[in-house]
Design a protein around this motif. Structure first.
Motif, PDB file in Angstrom:
ATOM      1  N   MET A 144       0.848  -1.192   0.000  1.00 50.13           N
ATOM      2  CA  MET A 144       0.000   0.000   0.000  1.00 50.13           C
ATOM      3  C   MET A 144       0.888   1.248   0.000  1.00 50.13           C
ATOM      4  O   MET A 144       1.929   1.256   0.641  1.00 50.13           O
ATOM      5  CB  MET A 144      -0.867  -0.042   1.256  1.00 50.13           C
ATOM      6  N   PRO A 145       0.529   2.314  -0.719  1.00 46.36           N
ATOM      7  CA  PRO A 145       1.369   3.510  -0.736  1.00 46.36           C
ATOM      8  C   PRO A 145       1.431   4.183   0.643  1.00 46.36           C
ATOM      9  O   PRO A 145       0.487   4.097   1.420  1.00 46.36           O
ATOM     10  CB  PRO A 145       0.688   4.426  -1.762  1.00 46.36           C
ATOM     11  N   LYS A 146       2.573   4.826   0.902  1.00 44.20           N
ATOM     12  CA  LYS A 146       2.865   5.292   2.257  1.00 44.20           C
ATOM     13  C   LYS A 146       1.840   6.278   2.840  1.00 44.20           C
ATOM     14  O   LYS A 146       1.441   6.108   3.992  1.00 44.20           O
ATOM     15  CB  LYS A 146       4.274   5.891   2.306  1.00 44.20           C
ATOM     16  N   PRO A 147       1.407   7.302   2.094  1.00 39.31           N
ATOM     17  CA  PRO A 147       0.467   8.260   2.695  1.00 39.31           C
ATOM     18  C   PRO A 147      -0.803   7.569   3.186  1.00 39.31           C
ATOM     19  O   PRO A 147      -1.281   7.834   4.303  1.00 39.31           O
ATOM     20  CB  PRO A 147       0.144   9.209   1.539  1.00 39.31           C
TER      21      PRO A 147
ATOM     22  N   ASP B  67      -0.006   5.623   6.385  1.00 41.61           N
ATOM     23  CA  ASP B  67       0.166   6.467   7.564  1.00 41.61           C
ATOM     24  C   ASP B  67      -1.182   6.863   8.160  1.00 41.61           C
ATOM     25  O   ASP B  67      -1.351   6.894   9.375  1.00 41.61           O
ATOM     26  CB  ASP B  67       0.982   7.715   7.208  1.00 41.61           C
ATOM     27  N   GLY B  68      -2.134   7.143   7.278  1.00 40.21           N
ATOM     28  CA  GLY B  68      -3.464   7.507   7.744  1.00 40.21           C
ATOM     29  C   GLY B  68      -4.098   6.367   8.530  1.00 40.21           C
ATOM     30  O   GLY B  68      -4.617   6.569   9.634  1.00 40.21           O
ATOM     31  N   LEU B  69      -4.026   5.166   7.979  1.00 38.10           N
ATOM     32  CA  LEU B  69      -4.649   4.013   8.625  1.00 38.10           C
ATOM     33  C   LEU B  69      -3.975   3.690   9.958  1.00 38.10           C
ATOM     34  O   LEU B  69      -4.644   3.360  10.930  1.00 38.10           O
ATOM     35  CB  LEU B  69      -4.569   2.795   7.698  1.00 38.10           C
ATOM     36  N   VAL B  70      -2.622   3.784   9.976  1.00 35.02           N
ATOM     37  CA  VAL B  70      -1.898   3.491  11.212  1.00 35.02           C
ATOM     38  C   VAL B  70      -2.305   4.489  12.291  1.00 35.02           C
ATOM     39  O   VAL B  70      -2.595   4.116  13.429  1.00 35.02           O
ATOM     40  CB  VAL B  70      -0.369   3.534  10.985  1.00 35.02           C
ATOM     41  N   ALA B  71      -2.363   5.771  11.915  1.00 37.16           N
ATOM     42  CA  ALA B  71      -2.723   6.805  12.888  1.00 37.16           C
ATOM     43  C   ALA B  71      -4.121   6.543  13.431  1.00 37.16           C
ATOM     44  O   ALA B  71      -4.367   6.648  14.642  1.00 37.16           O
ATOM     45  CB  ALA B  71      -2.648   8.184  12.229  1.00 37.16           C
ATOM     46  N   GLU B  72      -5.014   6.144  12.551  1.00 34.67           N
ATOM     47  CA  GLU B  72      -6.397   5.888  12.959  1.00 34.67           C
ATOM     48  C   GLU B  72      -6.483   4.706  13.929  1.00 34.67           C
ATOM     49  O   GLU B  72      -7.124   4.790  14.979  1.00 34.67           O
ATOM     50  CB  GLU B  72      -7.192   5.573  11.694  1.00 34.67           C
ATOM     51  N   ALA B  73      -5.794   3.604  13.567  1.00 28.74           N
ATOM     52  CA  ALA B  73      -5.821   2.423  14.430  1.00 28.74           C
ATOM     53  C   ALA B  73      -5.193   2.726  15.783  1.00 28.74           C
ATOM     54  O   ALA B  73      -5.707   2.327  16.830  1.00 28.74           O
ATOM     55  CB  ALA B  73      -5.081   1.265  13.760  1.00 28.74           C
ATOM     56  N   ALA B  74      -4.072   3.477  15.752  1.00 22.91           N
ATOM     57  CA  ALA B  74      -3.383   3.816  17.004  1.00 22.91           C
ATOM     58  C   ALA B  74      -4.287   4.683  17.863  1.00 22.91           C
ATOM     59  O   ALA B  74      -4.393   4.485  19.077  1.00 22.91           O
ATOM     60  CB  ALA B  74      -2.076   4.523  16.700  1.00 22.91           C
TER      61      ALA B  74
ATOM     62  N   VAL C  36      -5.837  -2.834  11.751  1.00 20.96           N
ATOM     63  CA  VAL C  36      -5.447  -1.848  10.757  1.00 20.96           C
ATOM     64  C   VAL C  36      -5.777  -2.319   9.343  1.00 20.96           C
ATOM     65  O   VAL C  36      -6.006  -1.522   8.435  1.00 20.96           O
ATOM     66  CB  VAL C  36      -3.948  -1.503  10.914  1.00 20.96           C
ATOM     67  N   ARG C  37      -5.859  -3.635   9.169  1.00 17.73           N
ATOM     68  CA  ARG C  37      -6.135  -4.164   7.834  1.00 17.73           C
ATOM     69  C   ARG C  37      -7.614  -4.331   7.558  1.00 17.73           C
ATOM     70  O   ARG C  37      -8.004  -4.774   6.492  1.00 17.73           O
ATOM     71  CB  ARG C  37      -5.459  -5.529   7.710  1.00 17.73           C
ATOM     72  N   ARG C  38      -8.461  -4.059   8.568  1.00 11.50           N
ATOM     73  CA  ARG C  38      -9.911  -4.254   8.418  1.00 11.50           C
ATOM     74  C   ARG C  38     -10.244  -5.643   7.903  1.00 11.50           C
ATOM     75  O   ARG C  38     -10.881  -5.790   6.856  1.00 11.50           O
ATOM     76  CB  ARG C  38     -10.483  -3.242   7.424  1.00 11.50           C
ATOM     77  N   PRO C  39      -9.825  -6.669   8.614  1.00 15.77           N
ATOM     78  CA  PRO C  39     -10.107  -8.027   8.121  1.00 15.77           C
ATOM     79  C   PRO C  39     -11.564  -8.392   8.356  1.00 15.77           C
ATOM     80  O   PRO C  39     -12.243  -7.757   9.164  1.00 15.77           O
ATOM     81  CB  PRO C  39      -9.189  -8.888   8.976  1.00 15.77           C
TER      82      PRO C  39
END
Lengths: 362, 274
Positions: A105-108, A111-118, A149-152
């Motif tokens: 997955m592209p970095k931007p 980063d959004g998903l990681v921030a959201e999960a965190a 973070v992966r929305r499984p």
């Protein structure tokens, strides 16, 4: 859709049969707890769903496709391991990011998903730390963040709370339930802790020696255990069982034990007769037994344990079988050594064939 | 402590003492105190500088190659396959082989008349590679790499077994492909082991002696005259204990400084789990 279906799954390790002829359907958005003693095969079932183990026989379906030949990474599942399995050399951020990165997955976006999960697990201030610098509860949340973070479609959890201390465990239990409701995903959760099972599950699947004993909502499992094993496994203190033989006294069918005759309801009588069981295990929940001066089972009070909110009165029947009675604090408690009679309503008894462990009647 | 005194401290002190005395050309003449001036002479001599250069090349040839091969074999042997135990034993066996045995095996393999390697290389009846000034050092390095692979394999295998299965399973579910798993998870977790293997391997290489003595005696044209062999040669063939003592002290400092640099450099990049 996040349902999981296992059909006729079995798995051997050498001569050991870890899972036998296993059928289970986990509904979409259900919180299903696989509960059983250690070594009963519950972790193996979870690993088969994850794809970490291949079943010898049977099919595994996730959503509406058969995934037997699908790699774990393509099954759209996430797993939380007992020891969290965090990558020790990566920061919290990189740990959560890793599954996204592996998928290219592209970095931007990542980063959004990681921030959201965190953010959703309160990990934002810890993103630059490494696992070694975190407490057990924080590591546990990082492992969860990496999973969500992966929305499984399906979460698989293998005893995720067993490394936490008692207080944190209760707290995390609640958080996990809330998280599951919020994400509206399917969870298959493995534990040997019946409290976790009772409190978290929509449905409990109780396992013993590689096979399913009962699949039902927790209240149903408690009120109508399908087998002697389930009856004794669920409940604390565990259900009392007294072994006896069906016998008629004055024309009435009852269960004759060496401690006394246990009367039955008409429905139970029919069921016992129909089952043709030679030996019957009578199950009594500790909270359903009363202590009185007269009743069907005479006993001697051996020990009284006070837990503050309740008392456990441990009684011995004439033939030395032990029966635990749970009394509230508002009831007078007998003295140790006192001779008493145990009473119960026949409708609250659970009857099992002592030879097979099967439930007799409803 | 006594053992240390007899076998380490005394020789060390005696070595410093020797390094300050010039050894006389004839055995019965008294040796003369020359102090540090002998250091000046020896350390700039062509003989010493050549040894230094050859030793450096030898370390560069042997350490990384041994390590990479050991790691590859360890990764191979870590697969869950039938009969893998037999391979593990085979891979580790060079450790149990003495330098002398290894040297004799390779000496035979490289023999210009009957050697299998010579045959494969189409070099029969020509000068042995061990006598070829260009290739002698490479040939000796190959023997050494073969020997060091065993140790590297054992170290790397131990390191791999210490990587928890759960982590590799997490990798599988996270979707890391083989290469990503190796690069992002296995290698970082192995880094302490690799670091240890580099330091130990370098020290071992610097101290190589047996294979030189048996295969080339420092020749041809001193192209395989490693420091330790040179020291031996100075004492036993040239009867010049003074020069040898100076070189021994030089080797000590080189080893110490190299080890310190490696520890400084690598430790920063090494991940220690927990």
């Amino acid at each position: 859709m996040g349902q999981v279906t296992l059909r006729g799954v079995s798995k051997h390790y050498g001569t050991v049969e870890a899972v036998r002829d296993f059928d289970l359907k986990v509904m979409d958005r259900e919180f299903l707890v696989l509960l059983g003693p250690s070594g009963c095969g519950k972790s193996t079932v979870l690993r088969i769903i994850a794809g970490l183990e291949d079943p010898d026989e049977g099919t595994v379906e996730i959503g509406d496709r058969v995934v037997n030949d699908v790699e774990p990474k393509d099954r759209n599942i996430a797993m939380v391991f007992q020891n969290y399995a965090l990558y020790p050399h990566m920061t919290v951020h990189r740990n959560i990011d890793f599954p996204l990165k592996c998928r290219g997955m592209p970095k931007p976006e990542r980063d959004g998903l990681v921030a959201e999960a965190a953010e959703s697990l309160g990990l934002t201030p810890l993103l630059d730390r490494r696992p070694a610098q975190l407490s057990g509860g924080q590591r546990q949340r990082v492992a969860l963040a990496r999973a969500i973070v992966r929305r499984p479609e399906v979460f698989l959890m293998d005893e995720p709370l067993s490394n936490l201390d008692a207080k944190l465990r209760v707290q995390t239990r609640t958080e996990l339930i809330e998280l599951q409701r919020r994400l509206a995903t399917t969870v298959v959760y493995v534990t040997h802790d019946q409290i976790e099972g009772m409190t978290m599950a929509n449905r409990l699947a109780v396992m013993n020696e590689g096979a399913l004993e009962q699949v039902a909502p927790p209240s149903e499992v408690y009120a109508h255990p399908a087998s002697l094993f389930v009856a004794q496994f669920i409940g604390n203190p565990p259900m009392n069982t007294v072994i006896g033989k069906p016998a008629r006294v004055d024309g009435e069918l009852g269960i004759e034990t060496s401690g006394g005759q246990i009367p039955l309801t008409p429905g139970q009588c029919q069921a016992v007769e129909a089952s043709s069981a030679e030996s019957v295990a009578v199950g009594m929940r500790p909270e359903r037994i009363t202590i009185a001066s007269s009743g069907p089972l005479p006993a001697t009070v051996a020990v009284v344990e006070s837990l503050g909110s309740e008392h456990h009165v441990i009684c011995r029947l004439a033939d030395d079988q032990e029966v635990v009675v749970r009394l509230g604090t508002d009831v007078p408690v007998p003295k140790e050594g006192a001779r008493v009679h145990l009473g119960f309503e026949a409708g609250h008894l659970h009857l099992f064939d002592a030879a097979t462990g099967d439930r007799i009647g409803l | 402590m006594l053992i240390f005194a007899v076998f380490v401290f005394y020789p060390f002190a005696r070595n410093i003492y020797l390094s300050m005395y010039s050894t006389p050309p004839f055995p019965n003449l008294p040796s003369q105190f020359v102090g540090l001036s002998q250091y000046g002479q020896v350390l700039v001599s062509h003989n010493f500088l050549n040894s230094l250069w050859v030793t450096a090349l030898f370390v560069v040839y042997t350490v990384p190659a041994g390590l990479v091969l050991g790691l590859l074999l360890a990764l191979l042997a870590h697969q869950k396959l039938r009969g893998i135990r037999a391979f593990r034993t085979v891979f580790a066996s060079p450790v149990a082989t003495s330098v002398a045995v290894a040297s004799v095996i390779f000496f035979t393999l490289l023999n210009p008349q009957v050697g299998l390697f010579t045959y494969w290389l189409g070099q029969q009846d020509q000068l042995s590679v061990l006598d070829n000034p260009t290739w002698a050092l490479v040939a000796v390095s190959v023997v050494t790499i073969w020997q060091n692979v065993g140790l590297a394999f054992i170290l790397m295998s131990a390191g791999l077994q210490a990587v928890p299965d759960e982590l590799l399973e997490a990798c599988e579910i996270d979707g890391a492909k083989r290469w990503a798993r190796l690069r992002h998870v296995i290698l970082p977790l192995l880094s302490p082991t690799i670091f240890f293997a580099v330091v130990v391997g370098t020290i071992l290489s610097l101290q190589s002696f047996g294979q030189i003595d048996l295969l080339t005696q420092g020749g041809p044209l001193q192209r395989t005259n490693l420091l330790v062999y040179n020291i031996y040669d100075q004492v036993f063939n040239q009867n010049n204990a003074g020069r040898a003592a100076v070189m021994a002290i030089a080797l000590f400092w080189i080893t110490l400084v190299l080890a310190l640099i490696q520890i400084r450099l690598l430790e920063r990049r090494v991940t220690y789990a927990n």
